[in-house]
Enzyme design. Structure first.
Site, PDB file in Angstrom:
ATOM      1  CE1 TYR A 106      -4.166  -1.404   0.777  1.00 33.80           C
ATOM      2  CE2 TYR A 106      -2.782  -3.050   1.844  1.00 33.80           C
ATOM      3  CZ  TYR A 106      -4.057  -2.677   1.185  1.00 33.80           C
ATOM      4  OH  TYR A 106      -5.046  -3.795   1.407  1.00 33.80           O
ATOM      5  CE1 TYR A 145      -1.523  -7.067   3.679  1.00 38.66           C
ATOM      6  CE2 TYR A 145      -2.252  -6.764   1.568  1.00 38.66           C
ATOM      7  CZ  TYR A 145      -2.753  -6.466   2.900  1.00 38.66           C
ATOM      8  OH  TYR A 145      -3.970  -6.206   3.462  1.00 38.66           O
ATOM      9  NE  ARG A 155      -6.558 -10.736   4.844  1.00 36.67           N
ATOM     10  CZ  ARG A 155      -7.328  -9.895   4.040  1.00 36.67           C
ATOM     11  NH1 ARG A 155      -7.042  -8.679   4.501  1.00 36.67           N
ATOM     12  NH2 ARG A 155      -8.462 -10.539   3.928  1.00 36.67           N
TER      13      ARG A 155
END
Length: 240
Positions: A106, A145, A155
């Site tokens: 992210y 990740y 995830r």
């Protein structure tokens, strides 16, 4: 329910206390929930105009890129319908989405995963549903990740959604997964959902009919606000 909305089916939602999902242990309530009738403000709707949406807000491939550049990764289109509990279209409502990049990272200062940032990918966007409740956007398929839950937990690739609906009582925040991803069945967060059908409603299906040859594949993801076929709220019992 005084609002006219169907009561929430709490049996399909994750219990607040799920030790396999470590952070739920400290943040789960210690006492039984107390129910209240909805207030009038919950049954009025937020209103948004298409004039608030920029030309590239629904294109994550380009909306953060430098001129002549584009985000790195597998190009995809995500599309579907936002529906209410009676399968009617939810028109002119705001749909927001955010995600990791193709490497699973992210654009956030607290994300310390070793995967590199893509200088041409911001990871967020928004769009409005049309008169039929239809929405679509273009993006890069996100990567999986690791996360500090268990010794080796990952995830699945996913995209976060925020949908406002026609009333605040319909507000939904959820996640979309991708068909065929083996990490879905292994994910401690997904495992907190006790209803297999509810998990299935979080998985987008590959849609080759709407794919663009030599450009991008499409994934279909319909979102149902409340009711027996509702899309599961993200790790909370409220919202559906």
């Amino acid at each position: 329910m005084k609002s006219g909305y169907y009561p929430r089916d709490l049996n399909m939602h994750p219990p607040a206390y799920t030790p396999g999902y470590r952070t739920s242990v400290l943040r789960s309530p210690q006492k039984a929930p107390i129910g209240f009738d909805g207030s009038p403000t919950e049954f009025t709707g937020p209103t948004f105009g298409h004039s608030l949406i920029g030309e590239l807000d629904n294109n994550l491939i380009l909306n953060f890129a430098q001129a002549g550049e584009s985000a790195i990764g597998e190009r995809i289109m995500v599309h579907g319908y936002v529906l209410d509990e009676e399968a009617r279209p939810v028109r002119n409502t705001l749909v927001e989405f955010w995600q990791a990049n193709a490497g699973g990272r992210y654009r956030h200062k607290k994300d310390t995963y070793l995967a590199p940032l893509d200088p041409n990918f911001g990871g967020c966007g928004r769009t409005m549903t049309d008169e039929n409740g239809y929405f679509h956007f273009f993006t890069i398929r996100p990567g999986a990740y690791p996360w500090p839950n268990g010794k080796n937990d990952w995830r699945p690739a996913h995209i976060h959604f925020s949908v406002f609906g026609a009333a605040f009582a319909q507000r939904l925040i959820t996640q979309m997964y991708f068909e065929g991803d083996p990490n879905i069945a292994l994910c401690p967060i997904v495992k907190t959902i006790p209803d297999e059908d509810a998990i299935d409603r979080l998985i987008a299906r590959l849609d080759m009919h709407n794919s663009r040859p030599h450009d991008m594949r499409a994934y279909r993801f319909d979102i149902v606000l409340r009711g027996k076929r509702s899309t599961v709220f993200e790790n909370r019992k409220e919202g559906n």
